[in-house]
Enzyme design. Structure first.
Site, mmCIF file in Angstrom:
data_model
loop_
_atom_site.group_PDB
_atom_site.id
_atom_site.type_symbol
_atom_site.label_atom_id
_atom_site.label_comp_id
_atom_site.label_asym_id
_atom_site.label_seq_id
_atom_site.Cartn_x
_atom_site.Cartn_y
_atom_site.Cartn_z
ATOM 1 N N TYR A 111 -1.855 -0.472 10.247
ATOM 2 C CA TYR A 111 -2.050 -0.873 8.848
ATOM 3 C C TYR A 111 -0.834 -0.481 8.014
ATOM 4 O O TYR A 111 -0.266 -1.306 7.290
ATOM 5 C CB TYR A 111 -3.327 -0.224 8.294
ATOM 6 C CG TYR A 111 -3.583 -0.545 6.849
ATOM 7 C CD1 TYR A 111 -4.074 -1.794 6.474
ATOM 8 C CD2 TYR A 111 -3.300 0.381 5.841
ATOM 9 C CE1 TYR A 111 -4.301 -2.103 5.136
ATOM 10 C CE2 TYR A 111 -3.521 0.075 4.511
ATOM 11 C CZ TYR A 111 -4.017 -1.154 4.164
ATOM 12 O OH TYR A 111 -4.231 -1.458 2.838
ATOM 13 N N SER B 98 0.865 -1.181 0.000
ATOM 14 C CA SER B 98 0.000 0.000 0.000
ATOM 15 C C SER B 98 0.899 1.227 0.000
ATOM 16 O O SER B 98 2.037 1.186 0.501
ATOM 17 C CB SER B 98 -0.859 0.011 1.269
ATOM 18 O OG SER B 98 -1.430 1.289 1.485
HETATM 19 N N1 LIG Z 1 -8.603 -0.351 -1.541
HETATM 20 C C1 LIG Z 1 -7.523 0.368 -1.306
HETATM 21 O O1 LIG Z 1 -7.550 1.614 -1.358
HETATM 22 C C2 LIG Z 1 -6.239 -0.305 -0.989
HETATM 23 C C3 LIG Z 1 -5.061 0.470 -1.016
HETATM 24 C C4 LIG Z 1 -3.854 -0.140 -0.747
HETATM 25 C C5 LIG Z 1 -3.800 -1.500 -0.497
HETATM 26 N N2 LIG Z 1 -4.952 -2.240 -0.459
HETATM 27 C C6 LIG Z 1 -4.839 -3.667 -0.177
HETATM 28 O O2 LIG Z 1 -5.520 -4.391 -1.184
HETATM 29 C C7 LIG Z 1 -5.926 -5.652 -0.644
HETATM 30 C C8 LIG Z 1 -7.403 -5.864 -0.941
HETATM 31 O O3 LIG Z 1 -8.167 -4.935 -0.183
HETATM 32 P P1 LIG Z 1 -9.531 -4.290 -0.686
HETATM 33 O O4 LIG Z 1 -9.347 -2.835 -0.714
HETATM 34 O O5 LIG Z 1 -10.002 -4.989 -1.900
HETATM 35 O O6 LIG Z 1 -10.464 -4.598 0.580
HETATM 36 P P2 LIG Z 1 -11.742 -5.536 0.772
HETATM 37 O O7 LIG Z 1 -12.771 -5.246 -0.269
HETATM 38 O O8 LIG Z 1 -12.093 -5.381 2.210
HETATM 39 O O9 LIG Z 1 -11.163 -6.989 0.498
HETATM 40 C C9 LIG Z 1 -10.336 -7.657 1.419
HETATM 41 C C10 LIG Z 1 -10.251 -9.103 1.010
HETATM 42 O O10 LIG Z 1 -9.387 -9.772 1.926
HETATM 43 C C11 LIG Z 1 -10.035 -10.917 2.411
HETATM 44 N N3 LIG Z 1 -9.632 -11.215 3.777
HETATM 45 C C12 LIG Z 1 -9.571 -10.382 4.844
HETATM 46 N N4 LIG Z 1 -9.185 -11.054 5.945
HETATM 47 C C13 LIG Z 1 -8.994 -12.345 5.549
HETATM 48 C C14 LIG Z 1 -8.620 -13.530 6.226
HETATM 49 N N5 LIG Z 1 -8.329 -13.558 7.535
HETATM 50 N N6 LIG Z 1 -8.530 -14.673 5.505
HETATM 51 C C15 LIG Z 1 -8.812 -14.674 4.188
HETATM 52 N N7 LIG Z 1 -9.182 -13.607 3.497
HETATM 53 C C16 LIG Z 1 -9.276 -12.445 4.177
HETATM 54 C C17 LIG Z 1 -11.530 -10.632 2.333
HETATM 55 O O11 LIG Z 1 -12.236 -11.851 2.143
HETATM 56 P P3 LIG Z 1 -13.189 -12.575 3.229
HETATM 57 O O12 LIG Z 1 -13.649 -11.517 4.202
HETATM 58 O O13 LIG Z 1 -14.287 -13.147 2.388
HETATM 59 O O14 LIG Z 1 -12.307 -13.621 3.828
HETATM 60 C C18 LIG Z 1 -11.597 -9.790 1.058
HETATM 61 O O15 LIG Z 1 -11.737 -10.620 -0.066
HETATM 62 C C19 LIG Z 1 -5.605 -5.598 0.863
HETATM 63 O O16 LIG Z 1 -4.370 -6.245 1.106
HETATM 64 C C20 LIG Z 1 -5.478 -4.108 1.117
HETATM 65 O O17 LIG Z 1 -4.691 -3.840 2.241
HETATM 66 C C21 LIG Z 1 -6.162 -1.670 -0.705
#
Ligand SMILES: NC(=O)c1ccc[n+]([C@@H]2O[C@H](COP(=O)([O-])OP(=O)(O)OC[C@H]3O[C@@H](n4cnc5c(N)ncnc54)[C@H](OP(=O)(O)O)[C@@H]3O)[C@@H](O)[C@H]2O)c1
Length: 253
Positions: free
Chosen positions: A154, A140
């Site tokens: 985070y 991130s």
């Molecule tokens: N969106 C942004 O702005 C942003 C920016 C920088 C980095 N990121 C990174 O991108 C990645 C995806 O995030 P997102 O933004 O798409 O958020 P999101 O919509 O909340 O998705 C998070 C995903 O991670 C899974 N997850 C969470 N805890 C888990 C666990 N204990 N075991 C297995 N799966 C788990 C969730 O699936 P289940 O709940 O179904 O298990 C979900 O599919 C993350 O690593 C996040 O830190 C996001």
């Protein structure tokens, strides 16, 4: 043999959209998450849009070491090989330190540090055995500097992810017999379930589809390191690397 990608955290947000966009490129997919109903919905959507693409789904909690080992091995067995693993599952929970909410920070560390470590362990074991593969770690932009308040843990967890990826890339540079690439992505704010839940107001939000398109382009190009999407996050990321902390803390929130 079709190119096969395993994505963790594929039930929502960036992981689900990466699955749709990789499917459009013709990649077979192993999708994992805890919410299997959501994985099944993504699978059904891909089957309708790209009937030639094979998608298998697996229930997985990435904080369970044995389950990660078992599911990665099962996916490799089902497809015969894994060309790419995208370590994407992540949690954005957190609280300021010293205010009695250690449990929230702990959950984020369990998912984003220990969970990422075991996913990387199992992916690298498969790649070493295959003598080839592409490890993709989703860090991130918050990894670049210390983040305030509910973002502190985070951001620190994502700094771990970034350091892990660079360390393995350094090791692989000395191993020409292994055709293993490592990419670390530093997404800026891209619309997903995660940032709907973030308490602090965020600036510079990019929509999911264009945001993930630039992630997929960086992954396909096997970039070692990418601030995505480049507009506006490449200049912002470069600025964050050098600006005083007092400016950085006002830049993002
Ligand atoms: N969106 C942004 O702005 C942003 C920016 C920088 C980095 N990121 C990174 O991108 C990645 C995806 O995030 P997102 O933004 O798409 O958020 P999101 O919509 O909340 O998705 C998070 C995903 O991670 C899974 N997850 C969470 N805890 C888990 C666990 N204990 N075991 C297995 N799966 C788990 C969730 O699936 P289940 O709940 O179904 O298990 C979900 O599919 C993350 O690593 C996040 O830190 C996001």
């Amino acid at each position: 043999m079709p190119f096969t990608t395993l994505i963790t955290g594929a039930s929502s947000g960036l992981g689900a959209e990466m699955a749709r966009q990789f499917a459009a490129l013709g990649h077979d997919l192993a999708l994992t998450a805890r919410r299997t109903d959501r994985l099944d919905a993504v699978k059904a959507e891909i089957a309708a849009a790209h009937p030639g693409v094979r998608v298998e789904t697996y229930a997985l909690d990435v904080t369970d070491d044995e389950a990660v080992a078992a599911v990665f091995a099962r996916a490799k067995g089902d497809f015969g090989h894994l060309d790419r693993v995208v370590v994407n599952a992540g949690l954005g929970k957190g609280a300021p330190y010293g205010k009695g909410s250690h449990y929230a920070n702990r959950q984020t560390i369990e998912t984003n540090v220990l969970g990422v470590a075991v996913q990387t362990e199992e992916a690298m074991a498969i790649f070493r055995e295959q003598t080839a593969g592409h490890l993709v770690l989703i860090a991130s932009i918050t990894a670049l500097r210390g983040m305030p308040k509910s973002m502190t843990t985070y951001g620190a967890s994502k700094a771990f992810v970034a350091g892990l990826g660079e360390g393995i890339r350094s090791e692989m540079m000395g191993k020409p017999e292994l055709d293993i690439d490592v990419s670390v992505l530093y997404p800026g704010y891209i619309r997903s379930e995660m940032n709907e839940k973030v308490e602090q107001k965020t600036k510079f939000m990019v929509d999911t589809v264009p945001g993930v398109r630039s992630m997929v382009e960086a992954i396909e190009a096997r970039k070692a390191k990418a601030y995505v999407p480049a507009k506006p996050w490449l200049p912002l990321g470069k600025a964050m690397e050098h600006l005083p902390l007092s400016v950085v803390r006002r830049l993002l929130f």
